[in-house]
Design a protein around this motif. Structure first.
Motif, mmCIF file in Angstrom:
data_model
loop_
_atom_site.group_PDB
_atom_site.id
_atom_site.type_symbol
_atom_site.label_atom_id
_atom_site.label_comp_id
_atom_site.label_asym_id
_atom_site.label_seq_id
_atom_site.Cartn_x
_atom_site.Cartn_y
_atom_site.Cartn_z
ATOM 1 N N ILE A 162 4.423 3.766 -2.882
ATOM 2 C CA ILE A 162 3.188 4.260 -3.027
ATOM 3 C C ILE A 162 3.607 5.918 -3.084
ATOM 4 N N ALA A 163 3.480 6.472 -4.263
ATOM 5 C CA ALA A 163 3.872 8.011 -4.515
ATOM 6 C C ALA A 163 2.825 8.878 -4.097
ATOM 7 N N ARG A 164 1.453 8.474 -4.283
ATOM 8 C CA ARG A 164 0.209 9.115 -4.126
ATOM 9 C C ARG A 164 -0.958 8.179 -3.930
ATOM 10 N N VAL A 165 -1.874 8.859 -2.996
ATOM 11 C CA VAL A 165 -3.004 8.099 -2.852
ATOM 12 C C VAL A 165 -4.182 8.855 -3.012
ATOM 13 N N VAL A 166 -5.113 8.522 -3.815
ATOM 14 C CA VAL A 166 -6.206 9.531 -4.522
ATOM 15 C C VAL A 166 -7.162 9.676 -3.246
ATOM 16 N N ARG A 167 -7.794 10.680 -2.853
ATOM 17 C CA ARG A 167 -8.438 11.316 -1.907
ATOM 18 C C ARG A 167 -9.823 10.353 -1.958
ATOM 19 N N ASN A 168 -10.390 9.885 -1.041
ATOM 20 C CA ASN A 168 -11.615 9.057 -0.908
ATOM 21 C C ASN A 168 -11.758 7.793 -1.829
ATOM 22 N N SER A 169 -10.402 7.512 -2.264
ATOM 23 C CA SER A 169 -10.237 6.165 -2.857
ATOM 24 C C SER A 169 -10.226 5.077 -2.048
ATOM 25 N N PRO A 170 -10.640 3.628 -2.479
ATOM 26 C CA PRO A 170 -10.437 2.641 -1.589
ATOM 27 C C PRO A 170 -9.116 2.465 -0.945
ATOM 28 N N ALA A 171 -7.912 2.670 -1.600
ATOM 29 C CA ALA A 171 -6.664 2.757 -1.008
ATOM 30 C C ALA A 171 -6.600 3.629 0.339
ATOM 31 N N SER A 230 -9.436 4.780 1.949
ATOM 32 C CA SER A 230 -10.410 3.980 3.185
ATOM 33 C C SER A 230 -9.745 2.917 3.567
ATOM 34 N N ALA A 231 -8.664 2.319 3.034
ATOM 35 C CA ALA A 231 -7.994 1.118 3.768
ATOM 36 C C ALA A 231 -6.851 1.455 4.444
ATOM 37 N N GLY A 232 -6.404 2.613 4.518
ATOM 38 C CA GLY A 232 -5.393 3.100 5.124
ATOM 39 C C GLY A 232 -3.907 3.246 4.690
ATOM 40 N N ILE A 233 -3.980 2.799 3.371
ATOM 41 C CA ILE A 233 -2.878 3.017 2.454
ATOM 42 C C ILE A 233 -2.292 4.386 2.515
ATOM 43 N N LYS A 234 -1.152 4.685 2.738
ATOM 44 C CA LYS A 234 -0.358 6.098 2.843
ATOM 45 C C LYS A 234 0.939 6.278 1.858
ATOM 46 N N THR A 235 0.931 7.326 1.504
ATOM 47 C CA THR A 235 2.012 7.635 0.622
ATOM 48 C C THR A 235 3.422 7.165 1.357
ATOM 49 N N GLY A 236 4.335 6.578 0.678
ATOM 50 C CA GLY A 236 5.813 6.241 1.249
ATOM 51 C C GLY A 236 5.401 4.754 1.627
ATOM 52 N N ASP A 237 4.188 3.974 1.804
ATOM 53 C CA ASP A 237 4.086 2.542 2.002
ATOM 54 C C ASP A 237 4.752 1.944 0.799
ATOM 55 N N ILE A 238 5.289 0.693 1.141
ATOM 56 C CA ILE A 238 5.961 -0.266 0.136
ATOM 57 C C ILE A 238 5.050 -1.556 0.006
#
Length: 442
Positions: free
Chosen positions: A365-374, A376-384
């Motif tokens: 994961i290179a980027r997580v859009v702000r206020n997106s479902p990802a 909100s679910a707790g996915i972070k930049t750097g997760d695989i």
């Protein structure tokens, strides 16, 4: 991926040579050589309302050839008898049989688009127009903004008819933004068309026409095709109606990122059948005349590299367009990168990355859009991401395809690897925001 063109005669130099079995190796070699000459120059773009593409497929198995009257039961060598039979029936090969069967259901689509043009701007400075016109881009004098009507041509095929109306599948970029659409059949009928819906994420559109006795095309199964099978295309390249080309299926499962269309959620069929602007939206056919794909893109500056939307994908989208007039695609709100050993070493050696990767495979994961479902679910930049909905995923395309088949508003489990540990999260996709016309080009 939408382009337009001025009204002007255009020439097509495509040449088609149908393969035949021969009695000698020399004849077979000549036939193959002639076939390879059929698919030449191409350019990448999801070709526009005017610059449209098309490829075609022929499936692996040819239809049985008719028994020749030249064959004698007394012939001792069966290969000689078979060769005579093939030569005698060469004038009714499987390509001509497919064309006779399917040709009436392949249509020409003319789309008129009204655009605002700044008459004081030299349009050769507009990269959108320069992609099509090149050095021939029209020059404009100084003056105020004016409105112009541009004509575009593409292809399509009739997939259903209820007796009084018919549905035609084509590319979204063929009719996107059109103010007027007309459909011309092979028998000469020209009918006003109505756009039922377009989906820019997959580049699929449905046009409806009202008329009786409409021919239809048989839909095949794109999941069953294999590289090396024959392919047939019928379309209207460069203004030449009812053009037939032949080649093979060169590959399957080509991702949008591989062909320069990363915003498209399609695993494309690759073919070397000759295609040109004007073929977009036309059918890709197997040897029995079943449509297995919709031609949509070619690679700029290459030869023998054309791409089609698998018919299973196109039909799924078309059914939603017919039913609802639109298609909602699931959206998580992440940008992904495929991990490689080089990327792993680069990240781990960067003191500012604040991240340590323990694997060189998977989807980072290179980027997580702000206020997106990802988010909100707790996915972070750097997760695989390692699995979606219980199924292991190895790359970003597999993640995208897994998300595409999920239901909007329903929670799905996603397993990620973070700092050497597996973490299970639940994400609820929402409908993806619409793609604007300006975002269509890859």
């Amino acid at each position: 991926m939408s382009e337009s063109q001025e009204n002007s005669p255009i020439e097509d130099r495509s040449e088609v040579t149908a393969p035949h079995n021969k009695t000698s190796q020399s004849l077979r070699n000549n036939s193959l050589k002639a076939l390879h000459q059929g698919s030449k120059y191409l350019s990448l773009l999801l070709l526009s309302t005017i610059a449209s593409c098309s490829f075609g497929y022929l499936a692996a198995k040819e239809e049985p050839l008719q028994k020749s009257t030249l064959e004698s039961p007394a012939v001792a060598n069966p290969s000689i008898a078979s060769s005579k039979s093939i030569l005698a029936s060469a004038n009714t090969n499987f390509i001509t049989q497919v064309v006779d069967k399917v040709g009436p259901a392949v249509v020409r689509i003319n789309a008129s688009t009204t655009v605002a043009v700044d008459s004081g701007t030299d349009e050769t400075d507009n990269p959108y127009l320069r992609r099509f016109f090149g050095n021939r881009a029209p020059q404009q004098g100084s003056g105020a903004t004016e409105r112009q009507i541009r004509q575009g041509t593409g292809s399509g095929f009739i997939v259903s008819s209820n007796g009084s109306t018919g549905q035609i599948m084509t590319n979204a970029h063929v009719v996107s933004g059109a103010t007027k659409v007309t459909v011309t059949l092979k028998d000469g009928r020209t009918i006003a068309g109505k756009v039922r819906g377009i989906d820019r994420v997959t580049d699929v559109a449905v046009v409806e026409i009202a008329d009786k006795n409409l021919p239809t095309i048989q839909v095949g199964d794109s999941e069953k095709i294999k590289p090396g099978e024959w392919a047939i295309a019928i379309g209207n390249p460069l203004g030449l109606d009812n053009t037939v080309t032949a080649g093979i299926i060169s590959g399957t499962g080509r991702t949008g990122s591989e062909i320069g269309a990363a915003d498209k959620r399609v695993n494309y069929i690759q073919t070397d059948a000759a295609i040109n602007p004007g073929n977009s939206g036309g059918p890709l056919l197997d040897a029995s005349g079943r449509v297995i794909g919709m031609n949509t893109a070619i690679l700029r500056g290459t030869q023998g590299l054309g791409f089609a939307i698998p018919i299973n994908t196109a039909q799924r989208i078309a059914n939603q367009l017919i039913a609802n007039g639109k298609v909602d695609h699931p959206f998580l709100g992440v940008q992904m990168i495929n991990l490689t050993p080089e990327l792993k070493n680069q990240v781990n050696s960067d003191p500012n990355a604040n991240l340590k990767l323990d694997t060189d495979k998977g989807t980072l994961i290179a980027r997580v859009v702000r206020n997106s479902p990802a988010a909100s679910a707790g996915i972070k930049t750097g997760d695989i991401i390692t699995s979606v909905n219980g199924k292991a995923v190895q790359n970003s395309n597999q993640v995208q395809q897994a998300i595409e088949t999920t239901k909007i508003g329903s929670s799905i489990p996603i397993r990620i690897r973070r700092n050497g540990q597996d973490v299970d999260l639940n994400v609820t996709p929402v409908a993806a925001p619409p793609i604007a016309d300006s975002q269509e080009s890859p």
